[in-house]
Design an enzyme around this catalytic site. Structure first.
Site, mmCIF file in Angstrom:
data_model
loop_
_atom_site.group_PDB
_atom_site.id
_atom_site.type_symbol
_atom_site.label_atom_id
_atom_site.label_comp_id
_atom_site.label_asym_id
_atom_site.label_seq_id
_atom_site.Cartn_x
_atom_site.Cartn_y
_atom_site.Cartn_z
ATOM 1 N N ARG A 46 22.721 99.373 29.120
ATOM 2 C CA ARG A 46 22.018 100.355 29.946
ATOM 3 C C ARG A 46 22.290 100.142 31.441
ATOM 4 O O ARG A 46 22.326 101.105 32.202
ATOM 5 C CB ARG A 46 20.519 100.309 29.652
ATOM 6 C CG ARG A 46 20.170 100.967 28.320
ATOM 7 C CD ARG A 46 18.732 100.746 27.887
ATOM 8 N NE ARG A 46 17.741 100.883 28.923
ATOM 9 C CZ ARG A 46 16.749 101.779 28.927
ATOM 10 N NH1 ARG A 46 16.630 102.633 27.916
ATOM 11 N NH2 ARG A 46 15.867 101.804 29.892
ATOM 12 N N SER A 47 22.514 98.904 31.857
ATOM 13 C CA SER A 47 22.891 98.660 33.254
ATOM 14 C C SER A 47 24.221 99.330 33.565
ATOM 15 O O SER A 47 24.459 99.764 34.694
ATOM 16 C CB SER A 47 22.981 97.158 33.534
ATOM 17 O OG SER A 47 21.721 96.548 33.390
ATOM 18 N N ARG A 57 27.393 109.260 42.442
ATOM 19 C CA ARG A 57 26.875 109.548 43.781
ATOM 20 C C ARG A 57 27.810 109.017 44.870
ATOM 21 O O ARG A 57 27.987 109.654 45.907
ATOM 22 C CB ARG A 57 25.477 108.976 43.963
ATOM 23 C CG ARG A 57 24.421 109.726 43.207
ATOM 24 C CD ARG A 57 24.199 111.137 43.785
ATOM 25 N NE ARG A 57 23.137 111.802 43.053
ATOM 26 C CZ ARG A 57 23.331 112.835 42.244
ATOM 27 N NH1 ARG A 57 24.536 113.345 42.062
ATOM 28 N NH2 ARG A 57 22.314 113.364 41.612
ATOM 29 N N SER A 86 23.714 92.809 36.609
ATOM 30 C CA SER A 86 23.468 92.048 35.383
ATOM 31 C C SER A 86 22.110 91.376 35.497
ATOM 32 O O SER A 86 21.936 90.476 36.324
ATOM 33 C CB SER A 86 24.552 90.988 35.177
ATOM 34 O OG SER A 86 24.233 90.151 34.081
ATOM 35 N N GLY A 87 21.168 91.810 34.676
ATOM 36 C CA GLY A 87 19.836 91.218 34.731
ATOM 37 C C GLY A 87 19.880 89.714 34.563
ATOM 38 O O GLY A 87 19.400 88.966 35.412
ATOM 39 N N SER A 88 20.477 89.252 33.495
ATOM 40 C CA SER A 88 20.526 87.811 33.218
ATOM 41 C C SER A 88 21.499 87.085 34.137
ATOM 42 O O SER A 88 21.325 85.903 34.422
ATOM 43 C CB SER A 88 20.948 87.567 31.763
ATOM 44 O OG SER A 88 22.312 87.944 31.570
ATOM 45 N N GLU A 90 24.410 86.404 33.219
ATOM 46 C CA GLU A 90 25.207 85.552 32.321
ATOM 47 C C GLU A 90 26.026 86.336 31.303
ATOM 48 O O GLU A 90 26.656 85.728 30.437
ATOM 49 C CB GLU A 90 24.295 84.562 31.588
ATOM 50 C CG GLU A 90 23.552 83.586 32.490
ATOM 51 C CD GLU A 90 24.460 82.622 33.257
ATOM 52 O OE1 GLU A 90 25.654 82.458 32.891
ATOM 53 O OE2 GLU A 90 23.968 82.038 34.241
ATOM 54 N N GLU A 151 16.612 97.732 34.398
ATOM 55 C CA GLU A 151 17.547 98.858 34.374
ATOM 56 C C GLU A 151 17.032 100.033 35.201
ATOM 57 O O GLU A 151 17.791 100.634 35.977
ATOM 58 C CB GLU A 151 17.794 99.269 32.923
ATOM 59 C CG GLU A 151 18.465 98.164 32.124
ATOM 60 C CD GLU A 151 18.011 98.065 30.675
ATOM 61 O OE1 GLU A 151 18.461 97.129 29.997
ATOM 62 O OE2 GLU A 151 17.188 98.893 30.230
ATOM 63 N N ASP A 159 20.008 104.433 43.987
ATOM 64 C CA ASP A 159 19.716 105.685 44.693
ATOM 65 C C ASP A 159 19.237 105.423 46.117
ATOM 66 O O ASP A 159 19.561 106.178 47.040
ATOM 67 C CB ASP A 159 18.695 106.519 43.916
ATOM 68 C CG ASP A 159 19.317 107.283 42.747
ATOM 69 O OD1 ASP A 159 20.565 107.412 42.703
ATOM 70 O OD2 ASP A 159 18.555 107.758 41.889
#
Length: 184
Positions: A46-47, A57, A86-88, A90, A151, A159
């Site tokens: 989802r990222s 944009r 990347s959230g993690s 990793e 996300e 944005d």
């Protein structure tokens, strides 16, 4: 809880989370966007969808921007900017891309929940979004499943970067509309 209550809780989580993002790091990222020859954006799952929305944009702004992995994406050079969400911090494939970008000499912006992650440490610019990245991570807790808060925050942050760039370049939505797809 009803849908409206869930919506209100999500909005409250987004407001709290994004209120903690460093304006200084965001300003560094906008400056890097202004200086870059080309901008490459990557993310998994989802990222990655948020990355695609952001690149659209950037294109509307008239920038040479690409989603990593698409067939029309050119090669990265030392004059370019690589933005990785990347959230993690990793994710194996994203770590490999980030390491390659560093080897090439491109500027790297890491957007993550974890500045001490492998990807976070490689960022010339580190934007920390203190959101739950996966199930029950050490970062901010959420009522939402998995990495939804990260996300969503990533999309809203992207944005906000667009608006900051538009402000610095004195661009309007009308200026961008001429680059909108017309073969729809």
């Amino acid at each position: 809880m009803n849908t409206t209550s869930f919506t209100n809780e999500i909005i409250a989580e987004l407001t709290h989370t994004l209120g903690q993002v460093s304006d200084e790091e965001a300003d560094k990222l906008v400056a890097a966007m202004q200086q870059a020859n080309k901008i490459f954006v990557a993310g998994g799952g989802r990222s990655g969808f948020m990355a695609k929305a952001f690149v659209m944009r950037l294109m509307h702004l008239g920038l040479n921007a690409y989603v990593v992995g698409e067939t029309v994406t050119p090669s990265l050079t030392a004059d370019d900017l690589f933005i990785v969400g990347s959230g993690s911090g990793e994710t194996g494939s994203l770590l490999s891309m980030t390491q390659k970008a560093k080897t090439i000499g491109a500027s790297v912006a890491a957007i993550t929940t974890n500045p001490d992650s492998s990807i976070g440490k490689l960022g010339d610019i580190q934007v920390i979004i203190p959101a739950q990245a996966k199930a029950e991570g050490a970062s901010g807790k959420s009522i939402q499943p998995m990495g939804s808060l990260f996300e969503q925050s990533l999309l809203v942050f992207y944005d906000a970067l667009i608006l900051k760039y538009m402000d610095k370049q004195q661009l309007t939505s009308d200026d961008m509309f001429g680059k909108h797809a017309n073969l729809e």
